[in-house]
Structure formats: structure tokens, C-alpha cells
Motif scaffolding. Structure first.
Motif, PDB file in Angstrom:
ATOM      1  N   THR A 176       5.634   7.683  -0.434  1.00 27.03           N
ATOM      2  CA  THR A 176       6.122   6.780   0.609  1.00 27.03           C
ATOM      3  C   THR A 176       6.030   5.346   0.128  1.00 27.03           C
ATOM      4  N   SER A 177       6.855   4.507   0.700  1.00 24.98           N
ATOM      5  CA  SER A 177       6.802   3.065   0.457  1.00 24.98           C
ATOM      6  C   SER A 177       7.362   2.361   1.684  1.00 24.98           C
ATOM      7  N   LEU A 187       0.877  -1.165   0.000  1.00 23.94           N
ATOM      8  CA  LEU A 187       0.000   0.000   0.000  1.00 23.94           C
ATOM      9  C   LEU A 187       0.911   1.210   0.000  1.00 23.94           C
ATOM     10  N   MET A 188       0.958   1.933  -1.098  1.00 25.00           N
ATOM     11  CA  MET A 188       1.921   3.018  -1.266  1.00 25.00           C
ATOM     12  C   MET A 188       1.193   4.314  -1.537  1.00 25.00           C
ATOM     13  N   SER A 247      -0.383   3.966   9.524  1.00 25.47           N
ATOM     14  CA  SER A 247       0.660   3.044   9.085  1.00 25.47           C
ATOM     15  C   SER A 247       0.875   1.945  10.107  1.00 25.47           C
ATOM     16  N   SER A 248       1.286   0.776   9.607  1.00 17.77           N
ATOM     17  CA  SER A 248       1.731  -0.328  10.452  1.00 17.77           C
ATOM     18  C   SER A 248       2.738  -1.129   9.655  1.00 17.77           C
ATOM     19  N   ASN A 249       3.765  -1.648  10.337  1.00 18.54           N
ATOM     20  CA  ASN A 249       4.769  -2.449   9.626  1.00 18.54           C
ATOM     21  C   ASN A 249       4.499  -3.939   9.706  1.00 18.54           C
ATOM     22  N   LEU A 250       3.302  -4.332  10.158  1.00 21.05           N
ATOM     23  CA  LEU A 250       2.861  -5.720  10.196  1.00 21.05           C
ATOM     24  C   LEU A 250       3.709  -6.597  11.107  1.00 21.05           C
ATOM     25  N   LYS A 251       4.379  -6.020  12.104  1.00 21.79           N
ATOM     26  CA  LYS A 251       5.170  -6.806  13.046  1.00 21.79           C
ATOM     27  C   LYS A 251       4.608  -6.658  14.454  1.00 21.79           C
TER      28      LYS A 251
END
Length: 577
Positions: free
Chosen positions: A177-178, A146-147, A199-203
């Protein structure tokens, strides 16, 4: 041939024809008759290997060694790739035109490639990046990338610009952003200098509101309430952000962008589903329900005393009002009305006399609305065919057209109040069909299925006898019904509608018919499909019907419809009576 060369300096030998198909290796894409199909990078490598020596049999071991390098994978990985290639070329494995299976040996390409002379390639910066690898999540829906993408106008409309020049073409586009993970709900600051987004970095990290400074590489997180923040809105002075969280969707919070101080602005009685800050800073337009559960209507929350004024109302069954956004002068309010995922209409409310103008025609769905800086056009992120696009509606003429972009699928949109600049989210999605293994009820396992492609595969339904599976897929480039009759069979395409978005797939009790909802630009039809692919529409022109279920004896199909001016459940026979 250097057809497996990973270097970015591609040559014309990476572009060739296989019969009527144009293969573009650098883009992992094949094209025919203006229809483009995106391939997985590894599928393209297999295709290039087979095409490098037509009529030559490549053993499974040869292909695995060449394409998978030193990775440890089983034979099913290659079987899946071959299946994807056959689906892409619409190649029948029993009567192949492109890829032939050589029993107990491997595969060979039946077509001799014809080279295509292409001009010098664009610079690497302008080349589209390959699709990210699929990451299936529970409930079989995955956000791959998702950018956020920033769209900036070349210039303001110049005095000497000819009348034939179109406002919709006067834009350039720059990636913004990416970050790792997913990025949602971008909103542009009033002066166009910053973008806030979720935003979330999925961690397993909490969701955050982050702010990107466009002129630099600076991105920072704001201290916000725990949970998933949504409904972001900038204050007119650009100093604060208002937001709501899914965990507490009754309270509107505000956080200072400068010092991170947070406070509750407003607490409502029911669910809050969208908001916008008025240009004068004195009020919020808020989507709230007066009953829980119930449809959302737009209210004006006055910040000086916390009083609430209801702005919109509608008959029962009309759906909700959503995405409220003030015009630049604060005298009008645009919003969407409908079911969000089906038929939606734009509305413009005058805040001086209360008049509401309805903008035609309808939209299939709406994920974002905003104004241009002059207040003469509405910008709409919509999904006419399950691919999000950006459309512009000229309020003076009623003309609606696409704004050309280079992104694959747009969701959300936000424009700057005081600059010709907007931000959108470019969303790459892959929807897979997964199975849950219940052999050990205490530890169910989520597993991949052989029904999937690199496109949307959804709505799987077992036939009443449990032998066949029907599902909806976009692997052919359109939303169609596919079916696998036996576990060992390849899925086959049942329908060739080539247009409408299909939903709500239902088997008849005898397993001889399938009912589905077909969403077109003009109406929503209920279709009944035979197992030979022939179809019968049960709805008339202009209807809004949705299939729900069959009666136990299969004599009736229950349909939700608004043909009586409000949504009710009807029953229809499979022949349309």
C-alpha cells in the motif's frame, strides 16, 4: 549534458565521481567508503548544475531560475541547499574543497567530475522513489511516508535445497500500500490473504482500521470507535479484529470484518498496551498494568467467562512487558521486556510449565515480534542504530541475523499463521528542530530553524548564556553532537563517535561541557564532551546509565543507573568519580 533530465531513462552520465564521492543522480544519493547519504531532489539538481561546468561561477539568479523553475522562493532556500550539500560532503565553507562561495556573485564547483560507466539501469519499477518532501508537524516530528510492504517467500524450503542455503535469503518483496497520509500497525490475517492496518490521510479525518485484500486492489474501512485504534489482532478464523483505542485503553473491542458489527470483549481496570489472540480462539494475551501508572505485565484473558490470569511478573525497575505473541501451536508466548526505547530482551514463556527462557543478546529497541510458521524462529523489528531492521532469531541455535530487505526503516511486523508470508511497515521519518516565536504571547508561531538537515535533527539545547545551540543529528550518517556557536555560523560537528545512538543532551552550568547518553549494543554510557570534541566516558563496561541533569554548581552530574540491581539515581563528578 543532460544531467537535469527528469526522464526515467538515465544514462551513465548521471553517475560520476567527485574526488572520493560517487554521485548517483537517479537515486539522489552520494556514497563514500560504503557510507551513503540521501540528498533532497532539489539539492541534487543544484549539485548537477554546478558540476556541469566546473570552475564556472553560477550566479544565485541562474541557479534559482534553473532549479526552482517558476516557483517563487527567497534566497534563503538556495542558502539552505548549499549548506546541505556542504554538510553532505563534509566541506568547510572557509576552506572549500567542493563548493566555493564567490562573494556577491554566486557559487562554483571546484572539482571536475569523472564519469563512471554503469550497466544498463533496472526497470523503473525497481528504482527506489525519491524521499517525500518534509512536512514538519508540531513537536518537530514528521512522518513523511509510511508504506506497508509485503514480504513473500519465493518457495517453501525445498527438499533439494542445500544446507548452505539460508532461510533468511528465501524471501521476495512486494509493495502493498501507499495511501496518502500515514499507515501504522499492520497485522496479517491467519491465512495470509488480508492485512489490517491503521490509516489516516492527514486531512482531519478520523483514524480508521482498513483492510487490504492482497490479491486485489480492494481496501475498505471498518466502522470502529472514534479515536486512534491500536493493538490490532486477528481472530484465528480471520472473521474479526480485536483492538484498543488510545482514548479508551481500558476496553478491548472486536469488530466483524464481514458486517462491521462491534462489541466490547473485555474491560480491564488499568491501561492495556498490547494483545494477541490465542490460536484456539479461547483467550487473549493482554499487556495490562496492575497499578496506574505502573509497568505492564502480561495477563491471559479467558473469553468464555472473562476471568484474568497473570502470566508474568518482574522485580521493581525492570520495565514493562510488551508485544505478546502466541506461537503457532499455542504452547508458548514470546514477548519483549524492557524500556522499549533502550535495552530490551526477548522472552519465551512456556504455557505448559510456566518456564521463561531469556533470549540473548539484548536489543536496542523492539517495535514488533512474531513467529515463523514452524515456531522455530522469532522475527523481530528492532532499531539497533535508529534505523529499523528485521532480524531473525533461531531458537534452536540462538543465532541472530538480519533478514535482508529493500526498505529503509522497518517498524512493526506480522506474519501469517498458515502461510510463509509477513507484512512490515516501512517508515520514512524526518525529525526537525523548530522554534516557537513568542514575540506575541497570545499567538505563538512555529518556525523552521537553520539547524535542520534531511536526516534526524533533535534534542536542541541552548547554552547557559543563550548564545550557542547544541543538538544531536544524523546528517553525517551517525548520531553525533553538533553545535552552532553564533546565529550566523553554520553548525559544526562536535563529536565523531560513529556508532552509538546519542540521547539526553545536557549543558553544564558553566557552558564548557556537554553530557549525553550513548547507547551501544553492549551498554549504555554517560559521556562528557568538551567543546573541542574530546570526550570522557563516566560509565564502566556493561553499565546501563542515563544522564539526567547537572547540579546547579556543575560539580555533579546526576545519572539514572541499575548498577545496584535496580534503577536508582546516582551522582558522579565530571571526571567519572
Amino acid at each position: 549534458m543532460a544531467i537535469l533530465n527528469k526522464d526515467s531513462n538515465h544514462t551513465g552520465q548521471d553517475v560520476f565521481m567527485l574526488n572520493e564521492w560517487r554521485v548517483e543522480a537517479p537515486l539522489n544519493r552520494i556514497e563514500r567508503d560504503s557510507k551513503a547519504i540521501q540528498l533532497e531532489p532539489r539539492a541534487m539538481r543544484v549539485l548537477l548544475l554546478l558540476a556541469s561546468k566546473p570552475e564556472t561561477v553560477f550566479t544565485r539568479a541562474d541557479i534559482m531560475t534553473e532549479v526552482w523553475d517558476d516557483a517563487i522562493v527567497n534566497d534563503e532556500a538556495l542558502t539552505r541547499i548549499i549548506s546541505l550539500l556542504r554538510q553532505a560532503f563534509d566541506d568547510d565553507p572557509k576552506h572549500p574543497r567542493f563548493i566555493e562561495t564567490i562573494y556577491k556573485r554566486g557559487y562554483r564547483m571546484l572539482v571536475t567530475p569523472n564519469r563512471v560507466v554503469v550497466p544498463e539501469p533496472a526497470s523503473p519499477e525497481s528504482m527506489p522513489t525519491p524521499s517525500a518532501k518534509r512536512r514538519p508537524l508540531l513537536i518537530s516530528f514528521a512522518f513523511i511516508v509510511l508504506m506497508l510492504v509485503l514480504l513473500i517467500s519465493l518457495k517453501a524450503l525445498e527438499p533439494d535445497r542445500t544446507a548452505s542455503d539460508d532461510w533468511t535469503t528465501a524471501w521476495t518483496q512486494t509493495p502493498l500500500t501507499s495511501l496518502p497520509g500515514a499507515e501504522f500497525s499492520p497485522v496479517m490475517s491467519p491465512d495470509g490473504s488480508r492485512v489490517a492496518f491503521v490509516s489516516s490521510n492527514l486531512k482531519n479525518d478520523p483514524w480508521q482500521i482498513r483492510v487490504k485484500v492482497i490479491a486485489t486492489d480492494s481496501t475498505f474501512a471498518l466502522p470502529t470507535r472514534y479515536g486512534f485504534p491500536t493493538c490490532l489482532a486477528w481472530s484465528p478464523d480471520g472473521r474479526s479484529l480485536a483492538y484498543v483505542t488510545y482514548e479508551d485503553d481500558h476496553t478491548i473491542w472486536t469488530v466483524s470484518v464481514g458486517d462491521g458489527l462491534e462489541r466490547a470483549m473485555f474491560t480491564g481496570d488499568y491501561h492495556i498496551g498490547g494483545l494477541d489472540w490465542s490460536p484456539d480462539g479461547e483467550a487473549l494475551a493482554v499487556c495490562m498494568g496492575e497499578a496506574d501508572p505502573g509497568p505492564l505485565r502480561i495477563h491471559l484473558v479467558h473469553l468464555d467467562d472473562g476471568s484474568v490470569q497473570r502470566l508474568t511478573s518482574a522485580p521493581e525497575g525492570v520495565g514493562s512487558d510488551f508485544c505478546p505473541v502466541f506461537s503457532p501451536d499455542g504452547k508458548s508466548l514470546a514477548f519483549g521486556r524492557g524500556q522499549r526505547n533502550f535495552y530490551c530482551r526477548l522472552h519465551v514463556l512456556s504455557l505448559t510449565n510456566g518456564k521463561i527462557d531469556i533470549i540473548d543478546p539484548e536489543f536496542g529497541s523492539i517495535s514488533g515480534i512474531d513467529w515463523d510458521t514452524a515456531g522455530q524462529r522469532l522475527l523481530v523489528a528492532t532499531c539497533p542504530e535508529d534505523v529499523g531492521v528485521l532480524q531473525v532469531v533461531d531458537l534452536s541455535t540462538g543465532v541472530r541475523r538480519d533478514l535482508p530487505t529493500k526498505v529503509s526503516s522497518i517498524e512493526w511486523i506480522s506474519s501469517a499463521r498458515n502461510a510463509d508470508r509477513m507484512v512490515v511497515a516501512n517508515i520514512h521519518k524526518d525529525m526537525d528542530i523548530l522554534s516557537i516565536n513568542l514575540s506575541d504571547p497570545g499567538h505563538p508561531r512555529l518556525e523552521e530553524t537553520p539547524l535542520n538537515s534531511t536526516r534526524h535533527d533533535k534534542n536542541p539545547v541552548h547554552s547557559p548564556d543563550g548564545r550557542s545551540v547544541a543538538f544531536i543529528s544524523q546528517r553525517s550518517g551517525f548520531s553525533e553532537i553538533w553545535m552552532r556557536q553564533n546565529p550566523a555560523d553554520e553548525p559544526r560537528r562536535l563529536t565523531r563517535f560513529e556508532g552509538p545512538e546519542l540521547l539526553n543532551l545536557r549543558w553544564s552550568p558553566d557552558g564548557q561541557l556537554l553530557a549525553t547518553t550513548a547507547v551501544t549494543q553492549d551498554c549504555t554510557l554517560v559521556m562528557v564532551v568538551d567543546l573541542d570534541g574530546s570526550s570522557t566516558p563516566l560509565s564502566g563496561e556493561g553499565c546501563r546509565d542515563y544522564s539526567t541533569s547537572w547540579s546547579a554548581d556543575g560539580a555533579w552530574l546526576f545519572v539514572q543507573s541499575d548498577r545496584s540491581a535496580e534503577e536508582m539515581t546516582w551522582r558522579m563528578r565530571p571526571d567519572g568519580t
